[in-house]
Write an enzyme that holds these catalytic residues in place. Structure first.
Site, short mmCIF file in Angstrom:
data_model
loop_
_atom_site.label_atom_id
_atom_site.label_comp_id
_atom_site.label_asym_id
_atom_site.label_seq_id
_atom_site.Cartn_x
_atom_site.Cartn_y
_atom_site.Cartn_z
N GLU A 93 0.81 -1.22 0.00
CA GLU A 93 0.00 0.00 0.00
C GLU A 93 0.85 1.27 0.00
O GLU A 93 1.86 1.36 0.71
CB GLU A 93 -0.93 0.04 1.23
CG GLU A 93 -2.15 -0.85 1.10
CD GLU A 93 -3.24 -0.44 2.07
OE1 GLU A 93 -3.31 0.77 2.42
OE2 GLU A 93 -4.00 -1.32 2.50
N GLY B 185 -7.71 -1.73 -3.43
CA GLY B 185 -6.77 -2.49 -4.26
C GLY B 185 -7.42 -3.70 -4.89
O GLY B 185 -7.14 -4.03 -6.06
#
Ligand SMILES: N[C@H](CCC[C@H](N)C(=O)O)C(=O)O
Length: 275
Positions: A205, A217
């Site tokens: 991340e 995501g």
């Protein structure tokens, strides 16, 4: 003392504070101090509830542990929706973010679904540093290459790999996150497509590093996989922390569903987090 709630979605964990009275004096530096896993409470994102204005139930502000503010956080959206459902007794709520209003609902199986809105697919919206086809980026990092990119309000790059178990993806994360093609950095997904409705995914991340799950995501991965012809519009996505169920609807919106949990509650003072 400031009360907080420690929540997570598949182990993607959050410290949540309620600043709907606008009294807490939250700053990026204070959020980062609270998020620090050694000197603070520790979390993947520091989440601040703020007054929403008309048409939504809450405004959710998202800070990464490096103090950067993110435009989207899918797992936190689901956690905050669950919190609001408990406050209101309603089964559906709207969470407002920088990116827009995200309708959420509790599903019959007790999981929480969030409508994360449509992805942005043009290079300038991801954003990327120059004009290019966002389904195939001229980008190589170590053993991985040729990713796709899109935005779910926040930037995502997806590398498709043959065997996630044989890839040291955490070693590749920092270079990918800070690649010159990514003026706003990006969240980096490493995706192994198992079947046309099943993906294994690991995420590095932006501003946080490796996490056990990443909701936005997962959304970006389904979008990028479908654009590459690798999956349909629905998929089960297995992340290290567990499984999310997603659909990229024909109206363009991406829905993402999964469990949420409250681990504990507590309280702190900002000066508790000595540097
Ligand atoms: N690190 C991300 C924000 C958190 C995203 C993730 N925790 C999720 O569930 O979507 C960014 O800077 O865009």
């Amino acid at each position: 003392m400031i009360p907080f709630r420690k929540m997570h979605g598949l182990g993607n964990d959050f410290v949540v504070v309620d600043d709907r009275q606008k009294t807490l004096g939250v700053t990026p530096a204070r959020a980062a101090a609270a998020a620090d896993r050694h000197r603070g409470i520790g979390c993947d994102q520091f989440i601040v509830l703020e007054p929403p204005g008309e048409g939504a139930d809450v405004f959710m502000r998202i800070y990464n542990p490096d103090g950067s503010e993110a435009e989207a956080c899918g797992n936190a959206t689901r956690c905050i929706a669950h919190l609001l459902m408990g406050e209101t007794g309603r089964e559906s709520v709207v969470v407002r973010t920088v990116r827009g209003d995200l309708p959420c609902q509790r599903l019959p199986d007790g999981t929480i679904s969030a409508d994360m809105g449509p992805p942005s697919l043009e290079w300038q919206d991801v954003p990327l540093a120059s004009a290019m086809d966002t389904t195939h980026l001229p980008m190589t990092v170590g053993a991985v290459t040729d990713p796709a990119a899109c935005s779910m309000g926040n930037p995502h790059v997806t590398f498709f790999v043959g065997d996630l178990d044989r890839l040291d993806w955490q070693a590749l994360g920092p270079e990918a996150e800070h690649h010159p093609l990514l003026p706003a950095r990006a969240n980096v997904g490493f995706a192994q497509v198992i079947d046309t409705d099943h993906i294994r995914l690991a995420i590095w991340e932006r501003g946080a590093g490796p996490t056990l799950a990443c909701g936005s995501g997962a959304c970006a991965t389904l979008v990028n996989a479908h654009r590459r012809g690798l999956t349909g519009r629905r998929a089960r996505i297995d992340l290290p922390g567990g499984t999310l169920t997603l659909e990229w609807r024909l109206d363009g919106h991406v829905l993402m569903a999964g469990p949420v949990a409250t681990a504990f509650t507590g309280e702190f003072d900002w000066d508790s987090f000595a540097a």
